[in-house]
Design an enzyme around this catalytic site. Structure first.
Site, short mmCIF file in Angstrom:
data_model
loop_
_atom_site.label_atom_id
_atom_site.label_comp_id
_atom_site.label_asym_id
_atom_site.label_seq_id
_atom_site.Cartn_x
_atom_site.Cartn_y
_atom_site.Cartn_z
CG HIS A 155 -37.25 0.04 -58.13
ND1 HIS A 155 -36.41 0.90 -58.81
CD2 HIS A 155 -37.09 0.32 -56.81
CE1 HIS A 155 -35.78 1.68 -57.94
NE2 HIS A 155 -36.16 1.35 -56.73
CE LYS A 159 -39.86 3.21 -58.04
NZ LYS A 159 -40.46 3.83 -56.83
#
Length: 267
Positions: A155, A159
């Site tokens: 990600h 995040k």
């Protein structure tokens, strides 16, 4: 007409949910809110997200909009979502929750509230991922104990939680299919002289880099062959559309905790 309230409406996910809601004739924005003191509070949410005016001002709390909506959509932080859940529970309002990073204690405390209102809660709301969860269950059962299982997720650098909620859900689905306790077999990091891999462990590894929206690969490694199943998201819109579909599906449902498998009819 289903009136939705968008939490974190000026953020990355909230703004896309707000913008894409206009694709659905049966939906309209009944309210939009951010944290108290946000710089855009008071402005029309349509102009904030780069579109025309929608006639809805960004509010500074859920309490200001909750009486004007049927379903609240929340992709924010654990603490914010817990506060919003309390408010929704008191008013009997439905919620769609895509926030990840909840601890077991968080979920234990929240469980009565989650089940006391109509609520869809899912770590990933894309159609592709939810189809993949069903496939992983079948693959794991078919392969049984003869294949090593590793999950790699990637990600964007911003995040906050790791591993991703989707990776954990994948691991849980596989563990359940193989009658394993995930708490006992999950391995989240390897370093140094670790010895041979145990037969039952499920590896879950994390990558954080750049602006990766979301990638998940599940590896079933056997002797002489390897099966890799990958899902790659190239836009947050897939999650936003899933949340909007969930809001439409949830409206009018009895109190209870649902997930995207329910929404998509995959159970």
């Amino acid at each position: 007409m289903v009136r939705i309230g968008v939490s974190g409406a000026a953020g990355k996910m909230g703004s896309r949910i707000t913008a894409l809601s206009r694709e659905y004739e049966a939906l309209r924005i009944g309210g939009a809110f951010e944290r108290k003191g946000h710089k855009d509070v008071g402005r029309d949410i349509g102009t904030i997200i780069g579109g025309g005016e929608l006639g809805v001002r960004l509010s500074g709390s859920i309490e200001e909009i909750i009486d004007s909506v049927d379903v609240i959509i929340d992709f924010t932080t654990v603490e914010s979502t817990k506060e919003n859940l309390r408010a929704a529970s008191l008013k009997g309002k439905a919620m769609v929750i895509g926030t990840t990073g909840f601890s077991k204690d968080d979920l234990r405390v929240a469980d009565p509230m989650l089940r006391g209102i109509p609520c869809v809660m899912a770590s990933n709301m894309s159609l592709g991922v939810n189809l993949l969860l069903k496939v992983l269950q079948d693959v794991a059962r078919a392969l049984g104990e003869d294949y090593d299982i590793e999950i790699v997720e990637a990600h964007h650098r911003l995040k906050k939680d790791a591993p991703s909620g989707t990776a954990l859900k994948m691991a849980q689905v596989i563990a359940d299919a193989l009658n394993r306790d995930l708490d006992e077999v999950a391995v989240y990091a390897r370093k140094g002289l670790i010895g041979e891999r145990t037969k039952k462990e499920i590896g879950i590894q994390t990558i954080r880099a750049g602006d990766i929206v979301g990638e998940h690969t599940v590896i079933f490694g056997g002797l002489g062959e390897r099966i890799e199943i990958t899902h790659k998201a190239s836009s947050r819109d897939t999650f936003a559309r899933g949340a909007l579909k969930a809001a439409l599906w949830l409206h009018g449902k009895p109190a209870g905790l649902y997930d995207m498998q329910d929404v998509l009819g995959l159970k």
